[in-house]
Motif scaffolding. Sequence first.
Motif, PDB file in Angstrom:
ATOM      1  N   ASP A 145       1.456-134.417 -95.314  1.00 37.04           N
ATOM      2  CA  ASP A 145       1.798-135.760 -95.637  1.00 37.04           C
ATOM      3  C   ASP A 145       0.383-136.381 -95.799  1.00 37.04           C
ATOM      4  N   LYS A 146       0.241-137.697 -96.123  1.00 33.79           N
ATOM      5  CA  LYS A 146      -0.900-138.510 -96.252  1.00 33.79           C
ATOM      6  C   LYS A 146      -1.772-138.522 -95.004  1.00 33.79           C
ATOM      7  N   LEU A 147      -1.072-138.477 -93.947  1.00 30.26           N
ATOM      8  CA  LEU A 147      -1.780-138.612 -92.714  1.00 30.26           C
ATOM      9  C   LEU A 147      -2.379-137.171 -92.091  1.00 30.26           C
ATOM     10  N   GLY A 148      -2.070-136.208 -92.989  1.00 32.88           N
ATOM     11  CA  GLY A 148      -2.582-134.726 -92.541  1.00 32.88           C
ATOM     12  C   GLY A 148      -1.579-133.949 -91.646  1.00 32.88           C
ATOM     13  N   ARG A 149      -0.527-134.539 -91.413  1.00 37.57           N
ATOM     14  CA  ARG A 149       0.389-133.745 -90.728  1.00 37.57           C
ATOM     15  C   ARG A 149       1.291-132.556 -91.473  1.00 37.57           C
ATOM     16  N   ASN A 150       1.147-131.534 -90.950  1.00 40.20           N
ATOM     17  CA  ASN A 150       1.916-130.269 -91.923  1.00 40.20           C
ATOM     18  C   ASN A 150       3.274-130.433 -91.368  1.00 40.20           C
ATOM     19  N   TRP A 151       4.255-130.234 -92.217  1.00 40.84           N
ATOM     20  CA  TRP A 151       5.880-130.691 -91.886  1.00 40.84           C
ATOM     21  C   TRP A 151       6.343-129.171 -92.217  1.00 40.84           C
ATOM     22  N   GLN A 152       7.176-128.970 -91.235  1.00 42.73           N
ATOM     23  CA  GLN A 152       7.829-127.460 -91.514  1.00 42.73           C
ATOM     24  C   GLN A 152       9.348-127.918 -92.089  1.00 42.73           C
ATOM     25  N   PRO A 153      10.265-127.050 -92.868  1.00 42.43           N
ATOM     26  CA  PRO A 153      11.328-127.507 -93.715  1.00 42.43           C
ATOM     27  C   PRO A 153      12.139-128.162 -92.669  1.00 42.43           C
ATOM     28  N   ASN A 154      12.669-127.442 -91.491  1.00 40.21           N
ATOM     29  CA  ASN A 154      13.671-128.195 -90.557  1.00 40.21           C
ATOM     30  C   ASN A 154      13.205-129.553 -90.220  1.00 40.21           C
ATOM     31  N   ASP A 155      11.961-129.640 -89.952  1.00 40.64           N
ATOM     32  CA  ASP A 155      11.532-130.896 -89.313  1.00 40.64           C
ATOM     33  C   ASP A 155      11.673-132.024 -90.314  1.00 40.64           C
ATOM     34  N   GLN A 213      27.276-126.653 -96.138  1.00 44.63           N
ATOM     35  CA  GLN A 213      27.517-126.140 -97.752  1.00 44.63           C
ATOM     36  C   GLN A 213      26.629-126.631 -98.839  1.00 44.63           C
ATOM     37  N   ASP A 214      26.070-125.953 -99.286  1.00 46.30           N
ATOM     38  CA  ASP A 214      25.094-126.308-100.384  1.00 46.30           C
ATOM     39  C   ASP A 214      24.939-125.266-101.480  1.00 46.30           C
ATOM     40  N   GLY A 215      24.936-125.673-102.786  1.00 48.88           N
ATOM     41  CA  GLY A 215      24.658-124.834-103.782  1.00 48.88           C
ATOM     42  C   GLY A 215      25.955-123.887-103.956  1.00 48.88           C
ATOM     43  N   GLY A 216      27.073-124.181-103.638  1.00 53.97           N
ATOM     44  CA  GLY A 216      28.278-123.495-103.782  1.00 53.97           C
ATOM     45  C   GLY A 216      28.456-122.580-102.857  1.00 53.97           C
ATOM     46  N   ARG A 217      27.651-122.339-101.595  1.00 48.86           N
ATOM     47  CA  ARG A 217      27.943-121.470-100.641  1.00 48.86           C
ATOM     48  C   ARG A 217      27.605-121.964 -99.279  1.00 48.86           C
ATOM     49  N   ARG A 218      27.972-121.472 -98.069  1.00 51.29           N
ATOM     50  CA  ARG A 218      27.785-121.780 -96.883  1.00 51.29           C
ATOM     51  C   ARG A 218      26.619-121.075 -96.210  1.00 51.29           C
ATOM     52  N   LYS A 219      25.695-121.615 -95.842  1.00 51.24           N
ATOM     53  CA  LYS A 219      24.458-121.256 -95.490  1.00 51.24           C
ATOM     54  C   LYS A 219      23.890-121.957 -94.139  1.00 51.24           C
ATOM     55  N   PRO A 220      22.871-121.178 -93.411  1.00 49.64           N
ATOM     56  CA  PRO A 220      22.222-122.072 -92.458  1.00 49.64           C
ATOM     57  C   PRO A 220      21.132-123.276 -92.886  1.00 49.64           C
ATOM     58  N   VAL A 221      21.232-124.175 -92.122  1.00 47.92           N
ATOM     59  CA  VAL A 221      20.626-125.482 -92.447  1.00 47.92           C
ATOM     60  C   VAL A 221      19.055-125.110 -92.624  1.00 47.92           C
ATOM     61  N   ASP A 222      18.713-124.143 -91.982  1.00 41.93           N
ATOM     62  CA  ASP A 222      17.348-123.500 -91.971  1.00 41.93           C
ATOM     63  C   ASP A 222      17.145-122.990 -93.675  1.00 41.93           C
ATOM     64  N   THR A 223      18.262-122.364 -94.047  1.00 41.42           N
ATOM     65  CA  THR A 223      17.862-122.021 -95.490  1.00 41.42           C
ATOM     66  C   THR A 223      18.034-123.411 -96.496  1.00 41.42           C
ATOM     67  N   PHE A 224      18.938-124.148 -96.070  1.00 36.11           N
ATOM     68  CA  PHE A 224      19.112-125.483 -97.127  1.00 36.11           C
ATOM     69  C   PHE A 224      17.551-126.066 -96.925  1.00 36.11           C
TER      70      PHE A 224
END
Length: 648
Positions: free
Chosen positions: A148-158, A121-132
């Motif tokens: 990040d500073k070490l050059g690793r690319n982070w995806q949203p869920n990670d 639950q986020d922003g007043g509605r229920r959604k997948p964690v992927d969207t959050f």
Amino acid sequence: MRILQCSVATSALFPALPLPSIVKLNTGLKVAELFHRTQTETNKSAQYYYPLGDAVSLRSVRLPRHSAVPELHSRHLKTPTFIFIAATSALFASVVYGQSDLPNSSSGSLDFKQWGLTAIQDGGRRKPVDTFARETLIRITGRSTFTDKLGRNWQPNDFVLSALLETRDWKNEPMVLISVGRLIEQLGLDKTERRFSFAQLAGSAELLRIANEARARKRAEEPLDRVQQEALTVSDRLAMLSNVTNGSGFLIIPAPRNETDPWVEPSEFSRYYTEAQFAPLQTQLQTLVTAYAQGDGFNFSRAASQLREGLRELSPTIYPQDRQLRLEYFYNHFEGFYRAIWCYGIALVILIVAHLRKRGRTLRNIGVAVAIVGLAFQASGIAMRCMIAGRPPVTNMYESIIWVSFAVLFFGMIFFARYRTPVYLLAALPVTLVALLLVHQMPIAMPSSIDPLVPVLRDNFWLTIHVLTITLSYAAFALAMGFGHILLWRYVRNPAAASADAPMHFWLYRVLQLGVLLLAAGTILGGVWANYSWGRFWGWDPKETWALIALLCYILTLHGRLAGWWTEFGLVVASVVCFLAVLMAWYGVNFVLGKGLHSYGFGIGGETYVATFVVADLLFVVFAIWRYRASKRTLSPVSEIEGERATG
């Protein structure tokens, strides 16, 4: 090695986990307490209150070991309620690994689909964690991924999982966006950078002063300058990052009975459920964390799937159905609008080549086919968004641009089918392509999040009738504007040939007629809805006023042409210049004036892009007028000489 605080009962439940020694409470930064934000301000939800930097790591457990700032004395810390329950410590809080325990490279290869399908639950509605996760990362950094500073690319869920487990020192990672250079300069930060760390910004007394001043002016309903607006936005980003790292925004435990009841984070499960009810989830949560730590993709996906089913069993009537979660996850990863952008770009190039070759009928058909494929991608994205939101996609600037750009090309296809001339597609494709590119280049100014409707819009009948009619008129005028640019370009190159092309002017006239019809109907229907919602038909609200101004501009254009006040060239110029009134009603009222009852459409940002377009467009129009008049002066003496020769 990272150390954690845990009860004896917790270690008995999970004997396989390392039992650390002592850990300090997560007290945040000393200045951060002054950035207290309601969830309405930070997340557009009126259901929760989370102070920024509050003493919670899932409410009570940990402080990033990299923070050396003295602790925050908030009212939550002063209460004696931090008594640990075994099950409370089980989720993430009881298994907090240091960077040596969770290698940064281990989670990059995991498949986060099952985890992303978990509801929150986020922003007043229920959604997948992927969207959050996607929305959170974009709001904080302005990007859909983060390096990040070490050059690793982070995806949203990670990133979200890493922040919850604190596998990195996210509080000292330069990731919080400041998009206004004047604010960066005023804070004394490096002007060559646009992203700064939580520690830098939360410890800034100047940012605190500006934000407090902005809030005071906002409460007094006084206008804010761009620096003050950005200061509020930055404090919201800090609150959001704090809520992610301390777990207070991780609301995955559903309410048992009512849809309107707030969900809770795992550490507060006892608000709704007993330990016996929550016990089956404990093992699943620990398995999930352990698998993430070890980079075990199989067990990670299985544990995430079992966790989702366990949460659904807690509250089957409240938890979203699996098909709803999968639809939104598919929408996120299908990226129909990005696919449409590629198709439109390719189709435009093909049609231009076909037009230049004059005989490229086969090439033209290929270009039309590719444009139709792009239209199908965009239509599918809009359809899925409607199914997810349960309403037409026209309640914010992002949605309206997506819809209007689709309608522009759709009208272009209709006119192409009717008159069998590709010039309509050559006029529509650039408008649609530029609109889609623009909206995706400004994810902060025009967020793509699907938010609940404000009360005045919670009538799908009037929302559909009025708003769709108005936006369709914008689409017709945008098509006319694109068509007008083609004609102006022809006037610049060869005024005589352009003036003699009667069909082109006739087709432009037809598009303008369609736009006037739709805008007049939409304005009248808007008055009916205003009488239904606000108790008055017309109130000279800025939105209403500028919609009327735009309508009168186009009515004057058509009437002047019929009355002979101006020639076909005047109609072409008006089709371009009058669109500025539409731009003001559509963008200017919401993003420049920021006043009126239509506040649900307000936003900030993009002024530079719009101002650049307006200035460049007006300069082009002035140049076309000069070129047209110069050709008229050249043709007049020639006509007189030819007349004298004929009489002689």
